[in-house]
Scaffold this motif. Sequence first.
Motif, short mmCIF file in Angstrom:
data_model
loop_
_atom_site.label_atom_id
_atom_site.label_comp_id
_atom_site.label_asym_id
_atom_site.label_seq_id
_atom_site.Cartn_x
_atom_site.Cartn_y
_atom_site.Cartn_z
N UNK A 273 -3.41 -7.75 -6.02
CA UNK A 273 -2.54 -7.75 -4.85
C UNK A 273 -2.05 -9.16 -4.51
N UNK A 274 -2.91 -10.17 -4.67
CA UNK A 274 -2.50 -11.56 -4.42
C UNK A 274 -1.36 -11.97 -5.34
N UNK A 275 -1.50 -11.67 -6.64
CA UNK A 275 -0.49 -12.08 -7.62
C UNK A 275 0.84 -11.38 -7.36
N UNK A 276 0.80 -10.09 -7.07
CA UNK A 276 2.04 -9.34 -6.80
C UNK A 276 2.72 -9.92 -5.56
N UNK B 154 6.10 -9.22 -6.90
CA UNK B 154 5.90 -9.09 -8.33
C UNK B 154 5.88 -7.63 -8.74
N UNK B 155 5.75 -7.39 -10.01
CA UNK B 155 5.69 -6.04 -10.56
C UNK B 155 4.29 -5.77 -11.10
N UNK B 156 3.96 -4.51 -11.15
CA UNK B 156 2.71 -4.07 -11.76
C UNK B 156 3.07 -3.25 -12.98
N UNK C 8 -11.79 -1.73 -5.68
CA UNK C 8 -11.18 -1.44 -6.97
C UNK C 8 -9.89 -0.64 -6.76
N UNK C 9 -8.83 -1.01 -7.49
CA UNK C 9 -7.59 -0.23 -7.46
C UNK C 9 -7.78 1.11 -8.14
N UNK C 10 -8.58 1.10 -9.18
CA UNK C 10 -8.89 2.30 -9.94
C UNK C 10 -10.20 2.05 -10.66
N UNK C 11 -10.85 3.13 -11.04
CA UNK C 11 -12.05 3.02 -11.85
C UNK C 11 -12.29 4.33 -12.56
N UNK D 72 -0.12 2.86 -6.70
CA UNK D 72 1.06 2.01 -6.88
C UNK D 72 2.16 2.84 -7.55
N UNK D 73 2.82 3.71 -6.80
CA UNK D 73 3.83 4.57 -7.42
C UNK D 73 4.97 3.80 -8.08
N UNK D 74 5.18 2.54 -7.69
CA UNK D 74 6.27 1.75 -8.28
C UNK D 74 5.84 1.04 -9.57
#
Length: 188
Positions: free
Chosen positions: A88-91, A4-6, A69-72, A113-115
Amino acid sequence: MSSGKLIVLTGPSGVGKGTLVRSLLARHQNLYLSISATTRSPRGGEIDGQDYYFVSVPQFEEMITQENLLEWANYAGNYYGTPRQKVEEKIDQGITVLLEIELVGARKIRETFPTAIRIFILPPSVEELERRLRGRGTEAEEAIARRLERAKEELAASSEFNYTVVNDELEKALEALEELIVNSFLHE
C-alpha cells in the motif's frame, strides 16, 4: 502524484514466474517486487527478507488475525501471503508493485484490489512443466506429484485473468510481459 499500479503474476509452480520477475526487475528498476511471507523452509540460497519473509506458523497466523495480509493461502502444506503495509505504501507513492503469487491469492487480490492487472503465466505444455519441476531437484516425488495435480487445476483458471503469457521461450515471454506492464500500464 498518481497512484501506482498493482500487477499480479500467477501461474503454476515451475512455470518460470520467478525467472520472469527477476528479469523484469533487472530491466526496469522502477518496478517494486512485493516480498511474500511463508512458513516453508528456505531453499538453498534464499535469503530472509529478500526472497521471502520466512516466519513460523504462529507468526503467520497472527498476521492473518491482525489483517496484515492482502491475501494468503495454504499451498502444498505451507502458508504464503502478501504483507499489506509495504504494498500500500508503494502504490501510494506512485510505484508499480509486482506480486508473484499463487492462484488462491490472486483470486483474493481480485476482491481486495479490483483494479489490479492480473496476468497468468502458462507453460508451453503440462509435460514441459513436469520437466521443469523435476529439474529443480528440490522436492520429493510426492511433492512434485501434488504440484502437478494442482497445476492442472490452476491451468483451467487461466481464463479468469486479464491476460495470459506463455513462457515457452524466456525472451519472448519477457517481451510480452514488458509490453503489457511497462509499455501499457506504466504510461497510463
